[in-house]
Write an enzyme that holds these catalytic residues in place. Structure first.
Site, PDB file in Angstrom:
ATOM      1  N   GLY A 119      -1.062  -4.860  -9.628  1.00  0.00           N
ATOM      2  CA  GLY A 119      -0.596  -6.117  -9.040  1.00  0.00           C
ATOM      3  C   GLY A 119      -1.409  -7.343  -9.420  1.00  0.00           C
ATOM      4  O   GLY A 119      -0.854  -8.376  -9.789  1.00  0.00           O
TER       5      GLY A 119
ATOM      6  N   HIS B  46      -0.855   0.557  -9.932  1.00  0.00           N
ATOM      7  CA  HIS B  46      -1.519  -0.425  -9.065  1.00  0.00           C
ATOM      8  C   HIS B  46      -2.146  -1.566  -9.881  1.00  0.00           C
ATOM      9  O   HIS B  46      -3.355  -1.782  -9.848  1.00  0.00           O
ATOM     10  CB  HIS B  46      -2.587   0.241  -8.186  1.00  0.00           C
ATOM     11  CG  HIS B  46      -2.911  -0.569  -6.952  1.00  0.00           C
ATOM     12  ND1 HIS B  46      -3.302   0.012  -5.764  1.00  0.00           N
ATOM     13  CD2 HIS B  46      -2.904  -1.901  -6.725  1.00  0.00           C
ATOM     14  CE1 HIS B  46      -3.521  -0.948  -4.866  1.00  0.00           C
ATOM     15  NE2 HIS B  46      -3.287  -2.108  -5.439  1.00  0.00           N
TER      16      HIS B  46
ATOM     17  N   ARG C 282       0.870  -1.186   0.000  1.00  0.00           N
ATOM     18  CA  ARG C 282       0.000   0.000   0.000  1.00  0.00           C
ATOM     19  C   ARG C 282       0.898   1.224   0.000  1.00  0.00           C
ATOM     20  O   ARG C 282       1.947   1.239   0.659  1.00  0.00           O
ATOM     21  CB  ARG C 282      -0.899   0.037   1.250  1.00  0.00           C
ATOM     22  CG  ARG C 282      -2.072  -0.918   1.223  1.00  0.00           C
ATOM     23  CD  ARG C 282      -3.138  -0.502   0.210  1.00  0.00           C
ATOM     24  NE  ARG C 282      -4.273  -1.420   0.199  1.00  0.00           N
ATOM     25  CZ  ARG C 282      -4.386  -2.466  -0.606  1.00  0.00           C
ATOM     26  NH1 ARG C 282      -3.425  -2.757  -1.459  1.00  0.00           N
ATOM     27  NH2 ARG C 282      -5.469  -3.233  -0.564  1.00  0.00           N
TER      28      ARG C 282
ATOM     29  N   GLU D 113      -3.667   7.654  -5.109  1.00  0.00           N
ATOM     30  CA  GLU D 113      -3.782   6.921  -6.363  1.00  0.00           C
ATOM     31  C   GLU D 113      -4.997   7.462  -7.098  1.00  0.00           C
ATOM     32  O   GLU D 113      -6.068   7.475  -6.530  1.00  0.00           O
ATOM     33  CB  GLU D 113      -3.942   5.418  -6.102  1.00  0.00           C
ATOM     34  CG  GLU D 113      -2.691   4.790  -5.532  1.00  0.00           C
ATOM     35  CD  GLU D 113      -2.798   3.291  -5.280  1.00  0.00           C
ATOM     36  OE1 GLU D 113      -3.852   2.701  -5.613  1.00  0.00           O
ATOM     37  OE2 GLU D 113      -1.841   2.707  -4.773  1.00  0.00           O
TER      38      GLU D 113
END
Length: 329
Positions: free
Chosen positions: A296, A294, A246, A275
């Site tokens: 992932g 982001h 995070r 973000e």
């Protein structure tokens, strides 16, 4: 149901989710779904309106589920299903107090996130984005012995902060690269670390001895701002810093200083605060910082399975049955 009345329960979904999840909910016949039909986050006002009287809520980690949202939902609310493994966007104490069940999506995104972490680590350490730019802008001339040199994994020491599901999956993937030592830190030593010959060490030891520092812990009050000036000052100046957990675990001003002053070699981030990161953010001016948006868990199959799991969690919560993946707290 025969002889009884089946109550059609109200469900609010805060965003368009993969079809696999929507299909499960529409075919179940137990709930009426209202959806914020957009790829963009639901505005706060619409979220508060949408959850009104809802029995179930399916949310994303960009939705802040706090007391105000729970109050707006009211006493009907039985279940919150989040399309994520992290739950730092939800006021867990308040949710628990109200007896609302919570579903989440661990396990199913572990492999995709671990793969992306390794990809980001390699891209950062071996300067792939820089290389791509040099080819495109004519910077590639003759072969030069030290041009675009980076850092390799073979014979290195890797430190993983948070050896949970994802941390362990990263360690498993890095091991075959010829990593010499694998250090990890966290609240407790893990018996399963033996599989990757992981050494449980204090955070200070990990930070000062690792060639690669990989952050894969949960965001908690203890880990918020963990990677700060003090943290970076203990790292080797040849060390590579990677964060796929995070954004708030890192103090970004301190990271910028560490990168621009040569205190550490380079950093790769899949998560930031906020973000999206503003395009004029200082970190984006640095060649030795690779920032991803982001992604992932972003494989087609993983996102589809996440949607299915969150739909099944939601249904189980509505019907009072066992959830495939319930967050126990």
């Amino acid at each position: 149901s025969i002889g009884g009345r089946t109550e059609i329960m109200k469900v609010f979904i805060t965003r368009r989710i993969p079809q696999e999840g929507m299909k499960i909910l529409s075919q179940a016949g137990v709930c009426k779904v209202s959806l914020w039909d957009s790829d963009e986050p639901v505005p706060r006002v619409e979220l508060l309106k949408g959850v009104e009287g809802a029995h179930g809520l399916l949310c994303l980690l960009s939705d802040k589920i706090d007391t105000e949202v729970l109050d707006a939902a009211g006493p009907n609310l039985k279940v919150i299903s989040t399309l994520s493994v992290g739950f730092d966007h939800m006021a867990m104490d308040e949710i628990k107090k109200r007896g609302v069940r919570v579903g989440y999506t661990p396990d199913v995104l572990t492999d995709a996130t671990a793969e992306l972490t390794v990809a980001l680590l390699l891209a950062t350490a071996r300067r792939l984005p820089e290389g791509v730019v040099e080819v495109k802008n004519g910077g590639w001339s003759t072969w030069k012995p030290l041009w675009l040199c980076g850092y390799g994994l073979s014979g290195s020491t890797v430190g993983v902060i948070g050896l949970g599901r994802i941390g362990m999956a990263i360690a498993r993937r890095l091991n075959p690269f010829g990593v010499k030592r694998l250090l990890y830190s966290g609240r407790t030593a893990k018996s399963y670390a033996a599989e990757v010959e992981g050494e449980y060490v204090p955070l200070d030891t990990l930070v000062s001895e690792s060639d690669f520092v990989v952050v894969s812990c949960a965001l908690t009050p203890e880990t918020q701002g963990l990677c700060n000036k003090d943290f970076f000052s203990k790292m080797k100046n040849t060390a590579v810093f990677i964060n796929t957990s995070r954004g708030a675990v890192v103090n970004q001003e301190d990271l910028y200083q560490a990168l621009s002053s040569g205190q550490i070699a380079c950093a790769g981030l899949d998560v930031t605060t906020p973000e999206p990161l503003p395009t004029d953010h200082p970190l984006l001016t640095l060649k030795n910082c690779v920032v991803l948006p982001h992604i992932g868990s972003a494989t087609y199959s993983t996102r589809g399975i996440m949607a299915e799991l969150s739909a099944n969690n939601l249904l189980a919560g509505l019907q009072g049955t066992d959830m495939p993946s319930e967050l126990k707290f």
